[in-house]
Write a protein that holds these residues in place. Sequence first.
Motif, short mmCIF file in Angstrom:
data_model
loop_
_atom_site.label_atom_id
_atom_site.label_comp_id
_atom_site.label_asym_id
_atom_site.label_seq_id
_atom_site.Cartn_x
_atom_site.Cartn_y
_atom_site.Cartn_z
N GLU A 146 0.81 -1.23 0.00
CA GLU A 146 0.00 0.00 0.00
C GLU A 146 0.84 1.27 0.00
N THR A 147 2.15 1.11 0.05
CA THR A 147 3.03 2.29 0.10
C THR A 147 3.59 2.60 -1.29
N ASP A 148 4.03 3.84 -1.44
CA ASP A 148 4.60 4.28 -2.72
C ASP A 148 6.13 4.37 -2.61
N GLN A 149 6.75 4.93 -3.61
CA GLN A 149 8.20 5.04 -3.64
C GLN A 149 8.75 5.89 -2.50
N TYR A 183 0.10 5.14 -0.46
CA TYR A 183 -0.33 5.74 -1.72
C TYR A 183 -1.75 6.24 -1.56
N HIS A 184 -2.03 7.45 -2.06
CA HIS A 184 -3.29 8.14 -1.79
C HIS A 184 -4.54 7.34 -2.15
N ASN A 228 -5.15 4.24 -1.88
CA ASN A 228 -5.46 3.19 -0.90
C ASN A 228 -6.40 3.68 0.20
N ARG A 235 2.72 5.00 7.29
CA ARG A 235 3.81 4.21 6.71
C ARG A 235 3.61 2.72 6.98
#
Length: 139
Positions: free
Chosen positions: A14-17, A22-23, A25, A69
């Motif tokens: 669910e996280t981005d770079q 990530y929005h 989600n 996070r």
Amino acid sequence: MIISQKEIEVRYAETDQMGIVYHANYLIWLEIGRAHFIQQLGFQYADMEKQGIVSPVIDLQISYKKPLRYGETATIKTWVESYDGIRVVYGYEVLTPTNEIAATATSKHVCVTKETFQPVLIRKYFPDWHEAYERAKKR
């Protein structure tokens, strides 16, 4: 006013770079919170759908305040912001593990027939839901 709470563990996927959720989600989390709220009222969306009625989102507003996070636990608070017998507006707060607001949101829904997408009166088709929403909504 009834407020439900649902905890969600932030998964790596669910996280981005940047390492934060990530929005998009958050939209999935709002749906999880909404379904949990409805379950707490004693209902299931699936039962509505079996009767040929669906409840699409017709408006969505979201504001991001603090990042979440991987490995943290998000708490989704959900309530009925407003209800008029046809439309339901759900309110949400997504909280960090330290109870800071990560995001606030509202989603507006209307019940429609699955075949024609014509709006239906919740109070007519689902009088039990109507009564529960009347009791649960924000005063």
